[in-house]
Design a protein around this motif. Structure first.
Motif, short mmCIF file in Angstrom:
data_model
loop_
_atom_site.label_atom_id
_atom_site.label_comp_id
_atom_site.label_asym_id
_atom_site.label_seq_id
_atom_site.Cartn_x
_atom_site.Cartn_y
_atom_site.Cartn_z
N LYS A 143 29.56 45.84 43.54
CA LYS A 143 30.87 45.84 44.18
C LYS A 143 30.80 45.84 45.70
O LYS A 143 31.81 46.04 46.36
N SER A 148 29.65 41.10 45.02
CA SER A 148 30.88 40.49 44.50
C SER A 148 30.89 38.99 44.75
O SER A 148 31.29 38.21 43.89
N SER B 91 38.06 42.33 43.69
CA SER B 91 37.02 43.14 44.32
C SER B 91 36.63 42.57 45.68
O SER B 91 36.40 43.32 46.64
#
Lengths: 488, 109
Positions: A143, A148, B91
């Motif tokens: 993340k 990502s 995200s």
């Protein structure tokens, strides 16, 4: 029904769900890791026990647990175990979501196992997507912006690739009216592939879709970014298991469904793609400064070597021994490549965990800071280069031998030149490790589990050089079980 | 009056597929790229259903529904893929405040 043939998959899927649920209530996450590893070991044991059973068909032939599928089931589970063992050293970065991490790894193993066993286009597509979607989530797991970004790139390109694959499948379905591989084989029109543009288009699209999974040119553009951004444990897993699953499904589909008149045609397509892959991967790898990116390009090159096995996927005419040189060599190469690549990545995980940097320059002087890990890294990189005394040497020898038997001498020449090029960048890391100036004198700590995983990988790399016959026999049986009945 | 046949569906499917592929390759907004991928998958669905409808076996053979069943699986998988894709986009948006593919370029080379 032969439901017992599905025990490995059911065991892993059940454990994956249990791990997610237990994650909610258990505070000591180590238990989840233990449970996952135990389930994978159970899957290996059960799979091995099913080796060579008489009636391998499940669900009316949708799946088949033959030797070929079982070999790959053991390979995927083994790779997942080694990756999970090293996760302890990486776990601080994913502490909050450990349960999901283990569950996603297990689910992707289930998907790959089904990929290797599928004999129907629908099952192949669904299992391929089960694998891919789990891996998309794993790649984006950290993340942070890089992870990502890698996850999103992997997902977008992967989804385009699977849409192309699907279009190919739809065309094949349209031409033959069947989705089962065996019945497609019977319905594929006779004659060369060039006489039938629709068939050519369908086969090319399927090569494109699967080519994405095995990371071959021209579907390789995702590899460096995804390898760099993903958690290193996932990169290791991706480079070995996902590639092996792609090759398993290619072997199954092309040998079972397209093993007729058009076999020489697609073998030639793979030969050309393989030669380009090797060259592109190796040449670009030279200029890389990030070790994960470098191994990404190296894995493109390795896919090129592996495709020699696809190019040589026919039985040798006139030979007494009905050995399928190409597929056997491919399966054997995959086993050796899995051990060496996982070993290299495990060593890199240990080192980069300490230095917090993936730059090759930061490996300087690791030979004096962490001699054992550096020695293991050296051994694995030598195996990837294909120099004795390592498994990688025998694997390349066997594969190139197969190519010579099939009049693909030009591919062998390209392959040998490429091996020489690859020695430059693999050995640059080795040189940096042993002869560079260390940034500090601190040692490199590693957990017992990581050292165990590294020892297993290195022992395998060495053992397969001195005693390759067991794996070769297994590879031969596996190749025979998928191709023996359909090749002339 | 011309009747609609297999070719019409296949041409529609090919055109949609090309539109989707073109969009996926040139669009900059990642959400739009996801939509283009959906168009590609639906193009495949049209082709599959058309083939399944027009390639009906002659009466003595049993009717096969594999084409239609394939389409249902494709729809389900596409939904799962979109869910993961949108989660990844969210995200990225949280940390970078952008969904533009040309600005999501931390890694190059």
């Amino acid at each position: 029904m032969n439901y017992h043939l599905l025990i490995p998959e059911m065991c892993l899927a059940g454990t994956a769900i249990a791990v997610i649920l237990l994650d909610l209530v258990i505070a000591r996450k180590g238990i989840l890791q233990m449970a996952s590893i135990a389930a994978l070991i159970a899957a290996i044991v059960v799979s091995a026990a099913l080796w060579g059973k008489a009636d391998p068909d499940i669900f009316n032939g949708l799946l088949r647990a033959d030797q070929f599928a079982i070999f790959f089931k053991v390979l995927f589970s083994g790779a997942a175990i080694l990756v999970l063992l090293t996760t302890k050293d990486y776990v601080s970065k994913i502490a909050r979501f450990q349960g999901e991490y283990y569950a996603l790894i297990l689910l992707s193993v289930v998907g790959m196992m089904l990929m290797a066993a599928s004999r129907d286009l629908i099952t192949i597509y669904v299992s391929l997507e089960l694998t891919s979607i789990s891996l998309y989530a794993l790649v984006g797991f950290l993340k942070d912006p890089k992870s990502s970004e890698a996850g999103l790139k992997y997902l977008l390109l992967g989804a385009v690739a699977s849409a192309i694959l699907l279009y190919g499948m739809a065309l094949i379905f349209g031409i033959t009216g069947e989705t089962r591989l065996a019945e497609i084989a019977a319905a594929v029109p006779a004659g060369r592939i060039w006489d039938n543009p629709l068939l050519l288009l369908g086969v090319m699209f399927m090569i494109g879709g699967f080519g994405f999974k095995i990371a071959t040119v021209p579907f390789q553009m995702w590899v460096p970014d995804v390898y760099e951004g993903a958690p290193t444990t996932v990169t290791a897993y991706l480079s070995v298991a996902s590639k092996a699953a792609g090759f398993a499904v290619i072997l199954r589909v092309f040998l079972e469904a397209f093993g007729g008149d058009i076999l020489p045609d697609w073998a030639m397509i793979f030969a050309v793609l393989g030669a380009i892959s090797m060259t592109v991967g190796n040449v670009i790898a030279i200029s890389q400064t990030n070790v994960k990116r470098m191994l990404g390009y190296s894995s493109i090159a390795q896919a090129g070597y592996l495709m020699v096995g696809l190019a040589a996927a026919t039985r040798v005419d006139g030979a007494n021994d009905p050995v399928l040189f190409g597929p056997t060599g491919l399966v054997f190469f995959l086993g050796c490549y899995a051990l060496a690549n996982l070993g290299a990545f495990i060593a890199i995980i240990a080192i980069t965990n300490k230095t917090k940097s993936d730059a090759i320059d930061d490996f300087a002087g690791m030979g004096s800071r962490a001699p054992v890990i550096s020695l293991a890294l050296t051994l694995c990189l030598i195996s990837l280069t294909g120099v004795p005394p390592t498994a990688g040497f025998l694997a390349k020898l066997y594969l190139f031998n197969a190519a010579v038997h099939h009049d693909l001498v030009w591919m062998v020449i390209v392959g040998v030149i490429n091996s020489a090029i690859s020695a430059y960048y693999y050995l640059r890391v080795v040189k940096m490790t042993w002869f560079g100036t260390p940034a500090s004198a601190e040692g490199v700590p590693s957990s017992l589990a990581l050292r165990l995983a590294l020892a297993v990988a290195c022992a395998g790399v060495l053992a397969l050089f001195f005693y390759p016959s067991p794996l070769l026999d297994v590879a031969r049986d596996a190749a025979q079980s998928v191709a023996g009945a359909v090749l002339p | 009056m011309m009747s609609v046949g297999l070719e019409h569906y296949l041409v529609l499917s090919a055109v949609l597929f090309c539109i989707g592929l073109y969009g996926a390759l040139v669009k900059r907004n990642t959400v739009v790229i996801l939509m283009c991928i959906e168009i590609m998958l639906n193009a495949v669905n049209i082709a599959l259903v058309a083939f399944a409808r027009y390639l009906v076996p002659e009466p003595p053979d049993p009717v096969v529904y594999s084409g239609q069943i394939f389409v249902i699986f494709v729809m389900v998988v596409a939904a799962a893929e979109a869910a993961v894709g949108l989660a990844l986009i969210v995200s990225i948006y949280r940390s970078r405040r952008t969904v533009d593919a040309t600005e999501i370029d931390l890694m190059k080379g």
